[in-house]
Write a protein that holds these residues in place. Sequence first.
Motif: not given
Length: 376
Positions: A107-130
């Motif tokens: 579960i912890s690995d799946s959560q980490r992967i999903v969060e990473k995917a969300i961050v990568e997708k949001l970076k395409e819209k918002y010009p931030v690194e954090w």
Amino acid sequence: MKDINLIATTTFGLEAVAKRELEALGYENIRVENGKIEFKGGLDDIVKTNLWLRTVDRVLIKLAEFKAMSFEELFQGTKAVEWADWIPEDGAFIVEGKSLNSKLYSISDSQRIVEKAIVEKLKEKYPVEWFSKSGARYRIEVSILKDIATITLDTSGDGLHKRGYRDRAGDAPIKETLAAAMILLSYWNKDRVLLDPFCGSGTILIEAAMIGRNMAPGLDRSFDAEKWSIIPPEIWSSERIKARNMIDFNSQLKLLGCDTDKRSILRARDNAANLGLEDDITFFMKDMRDVDINDEYGVVITNPPYGERMGEREEVRKLYTDFGSKFRPLETWSLYVITSNEEFESLYGKKADRKRKLYNGRIKVDYYQFYGPRPK
């Protein structure tokens, strides 16, 4: 956004009741599975269902469903969602997870992967690194069942059983959603007497009063989606105004609750007063054996002690036997009792007309239904 996939989650056993609630609100093409009901709606339906559903735990938005045999498939499936449509740059998104009978069991690995995917997708819209995550809360869940990943966004926040009226609960309170389901599964209506002889902090009777008065259960609380920029505030205010205008202030309710514990009665009165229902419910301190039954037709809906702890079992056996002696002779009354005690029917002295398996929290219980005749 009129075609949003929505999920109403329920306790196991309450799916049919929740489906009937959705149908009463006007929804069609409803799909029922274990613990959840799927339907479609718009942004206003997110508001309406959170305000009105009595037997549902949460209202979720289903954002994606796909096969995930590997972390790469989980990552790509999650990243395909247009996350910026829902989450603003400062959104406080958190990822929770569960997995059952799946190759991706961590579960912890799946959560980490999903969060990473969300961050990568949001970076395409918002010009931030954090992302500061300083804004409104967005609870995301990845649920993997038999290698099928479902990604949902929780619109409710706190569970919908938290109506806001129960400041003080007893030692073993029944969940508000279950109490409402017990009423909706019964023959009770607002024109009939309702008695709870083990009323505790009053939850069953308060839920009945809300049903009798047609009060939306979510009127006095807030929801996570209320702070989301995607849902205009005027939708929330409009639906709340509609709900307040639908309250029935004219009907005369006859709701009675007794208990042997003084603190419980005081708690019950306080809880009813929080909703302005103190004049609709009479709470009094008395042993159920001594209650005077004067009405020819009535309904009992109750959650008696279960006798789960050592030392309580014989006491509860005697209580159930006396309960049967008191109420079994009332042939024109209907009785509804929820308990985990499997001896209930033999102790009560009569076989139930219907028995439904439910859960009170994590306790497996049976809902015994004894039908009386319809009033003349």
